[in-house]
Design a protein around this motif. Structure first.
Motif, PDB file in Angstrom:
ATOM      1  N   SER A   2     -30.986  11.399  -9.265  1.00 44.08           N
ATOM      2  CA  SER A   2     -30.242  10.809  -8.146  1.00 44.08           C
ATOM      3  C   SER A   2     -28.970  10.140  -8.629  1.00 44.08           C
ATOM      4  CB  SER A   2     -31.125   9.808  -7.399  1.00 44.08           C
ATOM      5  OG  SER A   2     -32.261  10.435  -6.852  1.00 44.08           O
ATOM      6  N   LEU A   3     -29.057   9.400  -9.742  1.00 43.40           N
ATOM      7  CA  LEU A   3     -27.866   8.768 -10.307  1.00 43.40           C
ATOM      8  C   LEU A   3     -26.868   9.820 -10.788  1.00 43.40           C
ATOM      9  CD1 LEU A   3     -29.508   5.843 -12.310  1.00 43.40           C
ATOM     10  CD2 LEU A   3     -28.231   5.693 -10.173  1.00 43.40           C
ATOM     11  N   PHE A   4     -27.392  10.886 -11.392  1.00 42.58           N
ATOM     12  CA  PHE A   4     -26.534  11.986 -11.838  1.00 42.58           C
ATOM     13  C   PHE A   4     -25.796  12.597 -10.652  1.00 42.58           C
ATOM     14  CE2 PHE A   4     -26.486  16.677 -12.228  1.00 42.58           C
ATOM     15  CZ  PHE A   4     -25.470  16.798 -13.171  1.00 42.58           C
ATOM     16  N   LEU A  36     -21.241  13.471  -6.747  1.00 45.83           N
ATOM     17  CA  LEU A  36     -20.828  13.395  -5.343  1.00 45.83           C
ATOM     18  C   LEU A  36     -19.715  12.374  -5.122  1.00 45.83           C
ATOM     19  CD1 LEU A  36     -24.343  13.585  -3.625  1.00 45.83           C
ATOM     20  CD2 LEU A  36     -22.644  15.411  -3.849  1.00 45.83           C
ATOM     21  N   SER A  37     -19.740  11.281  -5.892  1.00 49.21           N
ATOM     22  CA  SER A  37     -18.720  10.240  -5.696  1.00 49.21           C
ATOM     23  C   SER A  37     -17.534  10.408  -6.630  1.00 49.21           C
ATOM     24  CB  SER A  37     -19.346   8.860  -5.908  1.00 49.21           C
ATOM     25  OG  SER A  37     -19.776   8.691  -7.252  1.00 49.21           O
ATOM     26  N   SER A  38     -17.416  11.571  -7.278  1.00 50.10           N
ATOM     27  CA  SER A  38     -16.321  11.781  -8.236  1.00 50.10           C
ATOM     28  C   SER A  38     -14.932  11.567  -7.623  1.00 50.10           C
ATOM     29  CB  SER A  38     -16.426  13.164  -8.881  1.00 50.10           C
ATOM     30  OG  SER A  38     -16.426  14.186  -7.905  1.00 50.10           O
ATOM     31  N   PRO A  39     -14.653  12.006  -6.383  1.00 54.66           N
ATOM     32  CA  PRO A  39     -13.315  11.705  -5.831  1.00 54.66           C
ATOM     33  C   PRO A  39     -13.055  10.204  -5.741  1.00 54.66           C
ATOM     34  CG  PRO A  39     -14.417  13.397  -4.533  1.00 54.66           C
ATOM     35  CD  PRO A  39     -15.444  12.837  -5.464  1.00 54.66           C
ATOM     36  N   VAL A  75     -29.356  18.492 -19.921  1.00 55.78           N
ATOM     37  CA  VAL A  75     -28.551  19.205 -18.921  1.00 55.78           C
ATOM     38  C   VAL A  75     -27.509  18.282 -18.305  1.00 55.78           C
ATOM     39  CG1 VAL A  75     -28.631  20.341 -16.675  1.00 55.78           C
ATOM     40  CG2 VAL A  75     -30.337  20.887 -18.406  1.00 55.78           C
ATOM     41  N   MET A  76     -27.918  17.076 -17.940  1.00 59.67           N
ATOM     42  CA  MET A  76     -26.996  16.151 -17.285  1.00 59.67           C
ATOM     43  C   MET A  76     -25.887  15.699 -18.235  1.00 59.67           C
ATOM     44  SD  MET A  76     -29.510  13.899 -14.788  1.00 59.67           S
ATOM     45  CE  MET A  76     -30.707  13.485 -16.070  1.00 59.67           C
ATOM     46  N   ARG A  77     -26.231  15.473 -19.516  1.00 62.68           N
ATOM     47  CA  ARG A  77     -25.203  15.075 -20.489  1.00 62.68           C
ATOM     48  C   ARG A  77     -24.174  16.171 -20.677  1.00 62.68           C
ATOM     49  NH1 ARG A  77     -29.448  12.874 -23.636  1.00 62.68           N
ATOM     50  NH2 ARG A  77     -29.377  14.743 -24.932  1.00 62.68           N
ATOM     51  N   VAL A  78     -24.629  17.417 -20.781  1.00 60.98           N
ATOM     52  CA  VAL A  78     -23.699  18.534 -20.983  1.00 60.98           C
ATOM     53  C   VAL A  78     -22.774  18.683 -19.779  1.00 60.98           C
ATOM     54  CG1 VAL A  78     -23.549  21.040 -21.189  1.00 60.98           C
ATOM     55  CG2 VAL A  78     -25.186  19.785 -22.584  1.00 60.98           C
TER      56      VAL A  78
END
Length: 261
Positions: free
Chosen positions: A72-74, A79-82, A154-157
């Motif tokens: 969820s944090l990932f 999702l909040s990147s903009p 996966v999330m780190r990459v």
């Protein structure tokens, strides 16, 4: 701006970023199931192709709950990147002119696609990495992969690739803020290329050169595109300063150039 005001502004921006990440994480919590199915797809495809038992293993009682929070944090970051990219940009470049802000907004519009493009490239590389890391499993053996380790990998990459593709945004932001001249970026181009290839070699744990080059080349191209934008900006600023009879940002004058010629 005094140091105290800078720190106050930094705290304000970090608070906004935290709020945006929280909202994104809440959304990520509700879309966890389809996203988790997508994240484990490389494992399932590999098991089907090899006709072996390759699966994720949740060892602890609370492991599944812990993984839901992490994913969820990932997703909140994605999702909040903009939102958080804008907040970082706004902190780095608070004193731009109106015209420079127009250019900044236009270039910032490319930051989100760059971040998502880097994440997409990581997702394209991921199946090869999973296949390489599990190819030494004996034919009659069962490969139970720790879910925590796999999903963290996966999330780190994905995040590492996305952040790497934000390099041109940072370069241009520092240039527009007057902190780094284009000449500085140009002098360090060899180190930038070397860093791109080292990053590609580390981030793509596969033996083939094609995968490494497919990561390193886009990073290098983005670096030189950003360098070109910085050069154009510096030339425009220098022309404006010379027209006012002021020295350029590098300290030279138009008369000195004429005398040298």
């Amino acid at each position: 701006m005094p140091l105290r005001d800078h720190l106050r502004e930094l705290r304000r921006r970090l608070t906004f970023i935290a709020l945006g990440l929280t909202v994104g994480a809440v959304v990520g919590w509700f879309v966890y199931d389809p996203v988790f199915a997508l994240l484990q797809r490389p494992i399932l495809d590999l098991a089907e192709a090899r006709e072996q038992t390759v699966a994720l293993n949740f060892q602890g009682v609370a492991t599944s709950f812990d993984m839901r929070i992490k994913v969820s944090l990932f997703l909140g970051v994605i999702l909040s990147s903009p939102w958080w990219i804008y907040q970082l940009w706004a902190f780095i470049t608070p004193g731009l002119t109106r015209r420079e802000r127009t250019y900044a907004v236009a270039f910032l519009g490319a930051a989100v696609p760059l971040f998502l493009g880097g994440a997409a490239l990581a997702w394209w590389v991921l199946p090869n990495a999973v296949a390489l890391l599990t190819e030494f499993t004996p034919d009659e053996a069962t490969n139970l992969i720790d879910a925590q380790l796999y999903l963290s990998f996966v999330m780190r990459v994905i995040l590492a690739f996305g952040v790497a593709f934000l390099l041109p945004v940072v370069m241009v932001a520092l240039n527009l803020a007057g902190l780094v001249r284009a000449r500085t970026w140009a002098v360090g181009w060899r180190w930038a290329v070397l860093t791109a290839f080292v990053f590609a070699a580390i981030a793509t744990p596969t033996p083939d050169v094609v995968t490494m080059l497919s990561v390193a080349f886009p990073v290098c191209i983005l670096y030189f595109l950003a360098l070109g934008v910085c050069v154009l900006h510096d030339r425009r600023v220098d022309r404006a300063l010379v027209a006012q009879g002021l020295p350029r940002l590098d300290g030279t004058l138009a008369d000195e150039d004429a005398a040298t010629a």
